[in-house]
Enzyme design. Sequence first.
Site, mmCIF file in Angstrom:
data_model
loop_
_atom_site.group_PDB
_atom_site.id
_atom_site.type_symbol
_atom_site.label_atom_id
_atom_site.label_comp_id
_atom_site.label_asym_id
_atom_site.label_seq_id
_atom_site.Cartn_x
_atom_site.Cartn_y
_atom_site.Cartn_z
ATOM 1 C CD GLU A 1 -3.186 -1.903 4.432
ATOM 2 O OE1 GLU A 1 -2.367 -2.074 3.510
ATOM 3 O OE2 GLU A 1 -2.834 -1.438 5.542
ATOM 4 C CG ASP B 1 -21.973 8.331 -4.393
ATOM 5 O OD1 ASP B 1 -22.130 9.311 -5.163
ATOM 6 O OD2 ASP B 1 -22.194 7.162 -4.744
ATOM 7 C CG MET C 1 5.930 5.932 -0.348
ATOM 8 S SD MET C 1 6.989 5.328 -1.685
ATOM 9 C CE MET C 1 7.347 6.859 -2.512
ATOM 10 C CB CYS C 2 0.549 1.348 1.092
ATOM 11 S SG CYS C 2 -0.096 2.209 2.498
ATOM 12 C CG HIS C 3 5.151 -2.601 2.121
ATOM 13 N ND1 HIS C 3 5.342 -1.572 3.009
ATOM 14 C CD2 HIS C 3 6.362 -2.913 1.616
ATOM 15 C CE1 HIS C 3 6.635 -1.274 3.050
ATOM 16 N NE2 HIS C 3 7.271 -2.062 2.219
#
Length: 154
Positions: free
Chosen positions: A110, A124, A73-75
Site C-alpha cells: 500500500e 501527468d 495477490m494482495c489482501h
Amino acid sequence: MAKLSHYDEAGQAHMVDVSAKAETRREAVARAFVELSDAVLAALPQNPKGNPLEVARFAGIQAAKKTAELIPMCHPLALSFVDVAARVVEGGVEIEATAATVAGTGVEMEAMVAASVAALTVYDMTKALDKGIRIREVVLVRKSGGKSGEYLRK
C-alpha cells in the site's frame, strides 16, 4: 533459505492464507523520486491544472486504498492511516508515503503503490513541459509489525 510465499508446491501462484496470523499494528513507509528539470521546477507554482504536489498527494492516498485491486495477490486491507507528502528538493520532487493498519498482513504494498501513483501524478501534471521526466527510486524505507518485525533501509 526463505522461499517465495506466493507459490505453492506445484509452482502455481496463489494468495497466501493469513488467517492464522496475529492482527498487529503494521506500518510501512515508501519513497519515490521524480526527477524534474530546473524549468519544470520553476513552473510548478503556475501549473494550469492546479498544484501538482497536492493533486499527487490525493492520488497517492486514493491509490493506497485500491492496492488489492491492482496487485493480484494482495489482501484487501482496512487501512487505519495513509499519508503522502510531496516536496520539492534539489533536482525534483521527493514523495514519501506512509500506510498503517491493524491486520494479519503488512502494508508495504500500500505504501509502495501510494508513492508510485503519486510520482506518476506529478509526471501527468507536468508532462506538458517536459516528456523526459524520470521516476526513480521507488523503495520501501521502513516497516514495522508482524512476524518479520522491523525493517529499516540502510
